[in-house]
Design a protein around this motif. Structure first.
Motif, PDB file in Angstrom:
ATOM      1  N   PRO A 140     -12.913  -0.398  -1.433  1.00 36.31           N
ATOM      2  CA  PRO A 140     -13.921   0.167  -2.327  1.00 36.31           C
ATOM      3  C   PRO A 140     -13.436   1.519  -2.857  1.00 36.31           C
ATOM      4  O   PRO A 140     -12.780   2.276  -2.136  1.00 36.31           O
ATOM      5  CB  PRO A 140     -15.149   0.343  -1.427  1.00 36.31           C
ATOM      6  N   GLY A 141     -13.762   1.796  -4.112  1.00 33.80           N
ATOM      7  CA  GLY A 141     -13.380   3.081  -4.687  1.00 33.80           C
ATOM      8  C   GLY A 141     -11.996   3.065  -5.326  1.00 33.80           C
ATOM      9  O   GLY A 141     -11.556   4.075  -5.864  1.00 33.80           O
ATOM     10  N   THR A 142     -11.293   1.941  -5.268  1.00 40.04           N
ATOM     11  CA  THR A 142      -9.957   1.885  -5.866  1.00 40.04           C
ATOM     12  C   THR A 142     -10.020   1.119  -7.196  1.00 40.04           C
ATOM     13  O   THR A 142     -11.084   0.653  -7.590  1.00 40.04           O
ATOM     14  CB  THR A 142      -8.958   1.175  -4.928  1.00 40.04           C
ATOM     15  N   SER A 143      -8.863   0.985  -7.829  1.00 38.70           N
ATOM     16  CA  SER A 143      -8.886   0.220  -9.083  1.00 38.70           C
ATOM     17  C   SER A 143      -7.981  -0.998  -8.997  1.00 38.70           C
ATOM     18  O   SER A 143      -7.028  -1.038  -8.222  1.00 38.70           O
ATOM     19  CB  SER A 143      -8.500   1.109 -10.260  1.00 38.70           C
ATOM     20  N   VAL A 144      -8.332  -1.984  -9.792  1.00 38.59           N
ATOM     21  CA  VAL A 144      -7.547  -3.224  -9.888  1.00 38.59           C
ATOM     22  C   VAL A 144      -6.963  -3.249 -11.298  1.00 38.59           C
ATOM     23  O   VAL A 144      -7.687  -3.088 -12.277  1.00 38.59           O
ATOM     24  CB  VAL A 144      -8.456  -4.453  -9.662  1.00 38.59           C
ATOM     25  N   ARG A 145      -5.657  -3.404 -11.368  1.00 35.64           N
ATOM     26  CA  ARG A 145      -4.991  -3.381 -12.662  1.00 35.64           C
ATOM     27  C   ARG A 145      -4.665  -4.804 -13.100  1.00 35.64           C
ATOM     28  O   ARG A 145      -4.038  -5.560 -12.353  1.00 35.64           O
ATOM     29  CB  ARG A 145      -3.687  -2.591 -12.516  1.00 35.64           C
ATOM     30  N   VAL A 146      -5.106  -5.163 -14.298  1.00 36.63           N
ATOM     31  CA  VAL A 146      -4.766  -6.470 -14.861  1.00 36.63           C
ATOM     32  C   VAL A 146      -3.917  -6.205 -16.099  1.00 36.63           C
ATOM     33  O   VAL A 146      -4.278  -5.392 -16.940  1.00 36.63           O
ATOM     34  CB  VAL A 146      -6.044  -7.247 -15.266  1.00 36.63           C
ATOM     35  N   GLY A 147      -2.774  -6.848 -16.188  1.00 36.68           N
ATOM     36  CA  GLY A 147      -1.916  -6.591 -17.340  1.00 36.68           C
ATOM     37  C   GLY A 147      -1.171  -7.837 -17.753  1.00 36.68           C
ATOM     38  O   GLY A 147      -0.988  -8.772 -16.971  1.00 36.68           O
TER      39      GLY A 147
END
Ligand code: ADP
Length: 272
Positions: A169-176
């Motif tokens: 929780p509190g992190t980011s998920v990067r989609v590219g």
């Protein structure tokens, strides 16, 4: 192998020849065992929530008949268990449908950018309560890929959904997504707990989970990555995973470009 050769060419009473069929029994047995394991696993996965539902129905009809507070609590648990059964049955059906057409080359044209944008928007609803931020990085000139839009959507959704489920929780998920010499590359990267190296080769097996309790708690069925694998088989795509325990995981999909797909479809057509 000799012991398994059942039929040899010899004339029958009426003089016609018996067909010779040589099977690789080892491969057949392995396939048969995998099928039996799969049925056993699927039944077990369904039986657990079903047993809980049966128990709560009994309680609601008996001891909890006049206890409104207990009824609310039990009905909430029952709703959760039915949801779990529904997700499982839906994933089983998807997997079986995808497997049935795994050897048919897809013919549609898919714009990966808008597809990913739609998925990210949809999954933001799930990410927000976990304070997970989704970022999307897609260049405007991304080429289209030959594929089945619904299947690719399901595969990408499973990967992004996993990242949201298993990141901290509190992190980011990067989609590219990016253009490569040999196709389109898609990455889904999280900052979660990561996966130890010994688990990586087995991740796409049906019902394989690193932590079953955690998967269940997050609403997982254990079939998401198996679905991804079969979709990619059909698209001649490739899945790779890089992960570091405590740091996070990056799942990468490589979808071959149009020329490759068109060229590689030829031999399949000839074989038919
Ligand atoms: P599930 O429904 O359990 O998530 P999947 O087939 O999608 O099933 O994934 C199999 C297992 O792989 C998961 O149970 C989890 O242990 C592990 N896994 C998948 N994605 C990730 C991720 N991004 N980070 C950590 N573990 C993951």
């Amino acid at each position: 192998l000799a012991a398994h050769i059942k039929a040899l060419p010899r004339p029958t009473d009426d003089g016609s020849l018996v067909l010779v069929v040589l099977h690789d029994m080892t491969a057949l047995r392995r396939a048969e065992r995998m099928r039996a394991d799969f049925v056993a696993n699927a039944s077990h996965e369904l039986r657990t929530p079903l047993a809980s539902l049966v128990g709560f129905v009994e309680t609601l009809r008996g001891p909890a008949r006049d206890d409104a507070e207990a009824q609310d609590r039990f009905l909430a648990i029952m709703a959760e268990q039915t949801g779990r059964m529904r997700r499982l049955v839906e994933d089983l059906l998807s997997l079986s449908r995808i497997e049935q057409r795994e050897h048919e080359s897809p013919t549609g044209r898919v714009e990966v950018g808008p597809l990913l944008r739609g998925l990210v928007e949809m999954l933001e609803m799930k990410a927000r309560p976990r304070q997970v931020t989704l970022t999307l990085d897609v260049p405007p000139d991304l080429p289209t890929v030959i594929g089945d839009r619904d299947e690719l959507a399901m595969a990408f959704q499973n990967l992004i959904d996993n990242a949201v489920k298993y990141t901290r929780p509190g992190t980011s998920v990067r989609v590219g997504a990016s253009r490569q010499d040999d196709g389109v590359r898609l990455i889904v990267s999280d900052q979660g707990e990561g996966i130890a190296a010994e688990h990586l080769p087995r991740l796409t097996e049906r019902f394989y989970r690193v932590d079953t309790a955690r998967s269940r708690q997050m609403g997982g069925t254990g079939l998401g990555l198996a679905i991804v694998k079969h979709v990619l088989n059909r698209h001649r795509g490739r899945l790779t995973v890089e992960s570091a325990v405590g740091e996070g995981s990056t799942f990468t999909v490589l979808l071959p470009d149009n020329e490759f797909s068109t060229a590689s479809k030829e031999p399949a057509g000839v074989q038919k």
